[in-house]
Design a protein around this motif. Structure first.
Motif, mmCIF file in Angstrom:
data_model
loop_
_atom_site.group_PDB
_atom_site.id
_atom_site.type_symbol
_atom_site.label_atom_id
_atom_site.label_comp_id
_atom_site.label_asym_id
_atom_site.label_seq_id
_atom_site.Cartn_x
_atom_site.Cartn_y
_atom_site.Cartn_z
ATOM 1 N N VAL A 19 0.855 -1.189 0.000
ATOM 2 C CA VAL A 19 0.000 0.000 0.000
ATOM 3 C C VAL A 19 0.892 1.240 0.000
ATOM 4 C CG1 VAL A 19 -1.654 1.373 1.332
ATOM 5 C CG2 VAL A 19 -1.942 -1.111 1.151
ATOM 6 N N LEU A 20 0.630 2.113 -0.956
ATOM 7 C CA LEU A 20 1.348 3.384 -1.020
ATOM 8 C C LEU A 20 0.499 4.453 -0.339
ATOM 9 C CD1 LEU A 20 3.777 4.993 -2.261
ATOM 10 C CD2 LEU A 20 2.249 5.477 -4.188
ATOM 11 N N THR A 100 -7.794 -1.704 0.533
ATOM 12 C CA THR A 100 -7.127 -1.160 1.720
ATOM 13 C C THR A 100 -7.887 -1.473 3.004
ATOM 14 O OG1 THR A 100 -8.162 0.930 1.122
ATOM 15 C CG2 THR A 100 -5.828 0.702 0.652
ATOM 16 N N ASN A 129 -6.062 -4.327 -7.560
ATOM 17 C CA ASN A 129 -6.556 -5.579 -8.143
ATOM 18 C C ASN A 129 -7.756 -5.375 -9.058
ATOM 19 O OD1 ASN A 129 -4.639 -7.315 -7.049
ATOM 20 N ND2 ASN A 129 -5.703 -7.360 -5.086
ATOM 21 N N GLY A 130 -8.206 -4.150 -9.163
ATOM 22 C CA GLY A 130 -9.249 -3.843 -10.137
ATOM 23 C C GLY A 130 -10.678 -4.056 -9.650
HETATM 24 P P1 5GP Z 1 -8.650 -2.190 -6.429
HETATM 25 O O1 5GP Z 1 -10.137 -2.136 -6.354
HETATM 26 O O2 5GP Z 1 -8.097 -1.881 -7.780
HETATM 27 O O3 5GP Z 1 -8.090 -3.481 -5.869
HETATM 28 O O4 5GP Z 1 -8.129 -1.073 -5.437
HETATM 29 C C1 5GP Z 1 -8.429 0.244 -5.735
HETATM 30 C C2 5GP Z 1 -8.930 0.993 -4.542
HETATM 31 O O5 5GP Z 1 -8.253 0.608 -3.346
HETATM 32 C C3 5GP Z 1 -8.643 2.447 -4.762
HETATM 33 O O6 5GP Z 1 -9.858 3.109 -5.001
HETATM 34 C C4 5GP Z 1 -7.973 2.924 -3.502
HETATM 35 O O7 5GP Z 1 -8.903 3.623 -2.708
HETATM 36 C C5 5GP Z 1 -7.544 1.677 -2.788
HETATM 37 N N1 5GP Z 1 -6.106 1.388 -2.954
HETATM 38 C C6 5GP Z 1 -5.569 0.325 -3.602
HETATM 39 N N2 5GP Z 1 -4.237 0.320 -3.497
HETATM 40 C C7 5GP Z 1 -3.909 1.417 -2.782
HETATM 41 C C8 5GP Z 1 -2.654 1.961 -2.344
HETATM 42 O O8 5GP Z 1 -1.550 1.433 -2.582
HETATM 43 N N3 5GP Z 1 -2.714 3.130 -1.627
HETATM 44 C C9 5GP Z 1 -3.895 3.732 -1.326
HETATM 45 N N4 5GP Z 1 -3.824 4.862 -0.621
HETATM 46 N N5 5GP Z 1 -5.096 3.246 -1.731
HETATM 47 C C10 5GP Z 1 -5.097 2.099 -2.445
#
Ligand code: 5GP
Length: 191
Positions: A19-20, A100, A129-130
């Motif tokens: 996580v960034l 997160t 992960n989308g």
């Molecule tokens: P996904 O649905 O693509 O797995 O994750 C996207 C969502 O998770 C984003 O809208 C964001 O809020 C959160 N997220 C995913 N990775 C990170 C990260 O490395 N840092 C932060 N601050 N939020 C993240």
């Protein structure tokens, strides 16, 4: 986008779980000038795509999404998150697992705001992960609207979301693309 990469190098911290943390310009405190530049760039890249609305998910997608919508001259809609939904007749809904927060959310958009003639651009802060993008794809499918593009401020290229969007055949723009976190530093993808 160099200005964004520089800002990530300067202010980003890497937390466990890949996580960034960028909460001093994007996820908590927001830098409006930078958001304006990001929105300008998304709008430039999707200028000829015939976008009628920008879609995002609350809350961190809202700042870049609204600036993009401003520069495209179209409305922005953010999907609302709820723990669980009843009485959903007037809503499009989808399930999204939060990267997160590690919880399932139902996201929803009021049916009044989507029309089969819409062509939407999905904007979000991160692509990991989308799951968030997939939730908006599901809503777009139910609403019978076309997704003309996905724009993310930061993608973590080494996670599954990048390929998910590519496999869906939807144009993807990431303003910063992270190839890896190595020894506490961020390595950006070259292309
Ligand atoms: P996904 O649905 O693509 O797995 O994750 C996207 C969502 O998770 C984003 O809208 C964001 O809020 C959160 N997220 C995913 N990775 C990170 C990260 O490395 N840092 C932060 N601050 N939020 C993240």
């Amino acid at each position: 986008m160099k200005i964004l990469e520089d800002r990530i190098r300067q202010d980003g911290t890497i937390l466990p779980g890949n996580v960034l943390k960028v909460d001093n310009f994007l996820n908590h405190q927001v830098d409006p000038q930078l958001m304006d530049q990001l929105g300008t760039e998304f709008a430039r890249q999707f200028a000829d795509a015939g976008i009628t609305k920008v879609l995002t998910v609350e809350s961190s997608g809202i700042a870049p999404a609204v600036m993009t919508a401003l520069h495209l001259g179209v409305p922005m809609i953010f999907a609302r998150k709820h723990k669980s939904l009843t009485l959903t007749d007037h809503l499009y809904t989808a399930k999204v697992y939060s990267y997160t927060k590690q919880v399932n959310n139902d996201i929803s958009i009021d049916r009044r705001f989507l029309d089969p003639n819409d062509k939407v651009l999905i904007i979000d802060d991160f692509l990991a992960n989308g799951q968030a993008v997939q939730g908006l794809f599901d809503i777009a499918r139910d609403a019978q609207i076309e997704v003309a593009g996905v724009g993310v401020v930061i993608e973590k290229r080494f996670q599954k979301g990048h390929q998910l969007v590519v496999d869906a055949g939807v144009p993807l723009v990431a303003l910063a693309s992270i190839a890896a976190f190595e020894n506490g530093t961020v390595t950006f993808a070259q292309d």
